[in-house]
Design an enzyme around this catalytic site. Sequence first.
Site, PDB file in Angstrom:
ATOM      1  CE  LYS A   1     -10.436  -3.986   3.425  1.00  0.00           C
ATOM      2  NZ  LYS A   1      -9.776  -5.189   4.008  1.00  0.00           N
TER       3      LYS A   1
ATOM      4  CD  GLU B   1      -3.024  -1.073   2.206  1.00  0.00           C
ATOM      5  OE1 GLU B   1      -2.938  -0.231   3.103  1.00  0.00           O
ATOM      6  OE2 GLU B   1      -3.981  -1.863   2.106  1.00  0.00           O
TER       7      GLU B   1
HETATM    8  P1  PGA Z   1      -6.406  -6.158   2.244  1.00  0.00           P
HETATM    9  O1  PGA Z   1      -5.871  -5.157   3.357  1.00  0.00           O
HETATM   10  O2  PGA Z   1      -6.928  -5.343   1.132  1.00  0.00           O
HETATM   11  O3  PGA Z   1      -5.188  -6.962   1.891  1.00  0.00           O
HETATM   12  O4  PGA Z   1      -7.467  -6.990   2.907  1.00  0.00           O
HETATM   13  C1  PGA Z   1      -6.556  -4.019   3.781  1.00  0.00           C
HETATM   14  C2  PGA Z   1      -7.011  -4.155   5.207  1.00  0.00           C
HETATM   15  O5  PGA Z   1      -6.846  -5.214   5.830  1.00  0.00           O
HETATM   16  O6  PGA Z   1      -7.605  -3.231   5.768  1.00  0.00           O
HETATM   17 ZN    ZN Z   2      -7.953  -4.583   7.736  1.00  0.00          ZN
END
Ligand code: PGA
Ligand code: ZN
Length: 447
Positions: free
Chosen positions: A350, A217
Amino acid sequence: MKARQASAIASVVAWEALDSRGRPTVACRVQLGGGAVARAIVPSGASTGAHEAVERRDGGERYDGWGVRSAIAAVTGELGPAVAGLDATDRARVDARLEEVDGTPDLARTGANAVLAVSLASALAGAQALGRPLWQVLATTDSGGVPSRRTLLPMPMVNIFSGGAHAAGAVDIQDVLAVPVGAESFAHALEIVARVRAATAGVLRRRGLSSALVADEGGLSAPMSDNEAAVGVVCEGIEAANLRPGADAAVAVDLAASQFGTAEGRYHLRCEDRELDRADWLARLADWCGRYPIVSLEDVLHEDDWDGWTEAVSVLPEQCQLLGDDLFATHVERVQEGIARKAANAVLVKPNQAGTLTRAESVVREAQRAGLGTVVSARSGDTEDTWLADLAVGWRAGQIKVGSTMRSERTAKWNRLLELEHDLGRNAVLAGPEVFGRSTPVSDLRT
Ligand code: PGA
Ligand code: ZN
């Protein structure tokens, strides 16, 4: 009811694109009868929760099995034809049709990556047909067609130091983030976190630790033999940047504990070569909260340890947000269960965990109704798309988590928020630190 010609879905096309990790992902373009056209590319996680909607991958040798040609075929062969002719401005109707065609609760048959691509591209095309940005369409739906008061820009949580699945296990915990709680505007917020990142890189350099390692990230990373050191280094970065810890910039931590813990409450800390039981693990987190300016802890326990989560809420300090990511998996029933059990006080949202925009939106509404915080979040494998910023603003989420202040798939979202702040002028207001308090109804925020 027959869709108005101009906003009726006329064509849906899809192809394989790449995400920020260089893995294939689904890109989709929807064109409407009146000529409006929009494209969306779906993101993908690495520390994926067990309860997420299921993305479809080809397997086999191509791209080490990560290919999405089968998901593309599902868009072209099934999902696209099923939504043809529907009114793209009616998001609920389009998404209901997509769910119906897939026919499985977790969208595994056609693939949640296929479904979300169509859902998002349709919503974006629908907004365009209305001559409005997506955030405005979402905001006006929320208030029954009347544009809401001042527009609430989300407080960002920004990845500074990475571990876990995003950084080859440098430490066990996944993200240590800076939260610019003292910021007066979104632009000021980004300036604060950029200063923290630069200063933290300096701290690592002075300790002889490589700051050249950039995690998935865009955060810094370096192998450490102690998880607390990752929190400590970011706090040192805040001080080295001449910022006041807790007043200008605070800290958030995503433990991503399902990656190293069990539902029975055993936490195996590989970098420290030790195992803790749930009580000792929570005691350690409570101790961190006493010594560091932590405003938010995410995924503190394993995603299926519901009783443990309820205990965490009583053991960890009142002023610290307890945020469920893998715990809730952007699933409305899991959020309802969490509310009933008092298992957390904020929900990470998400869209690709949910599979459709409508499902994600219902999670936001459910959480907000119950007084839980909402954090709209990118994935570790993301794309240059900016719609996530519009979701955070349109839904009045109050918080957003996107990754670091560098790498274009991250800055695309920050830059979209900067654009909105610029354009809205005095009609925009940045969410304040009160978003982290337990049970702050979204209506009480400083607007
Ligand atoms: P991921 O990480 O997109 O790999 O799940 C983001 C998070 O855990 O917040
Ligand atoms: Zn997370």
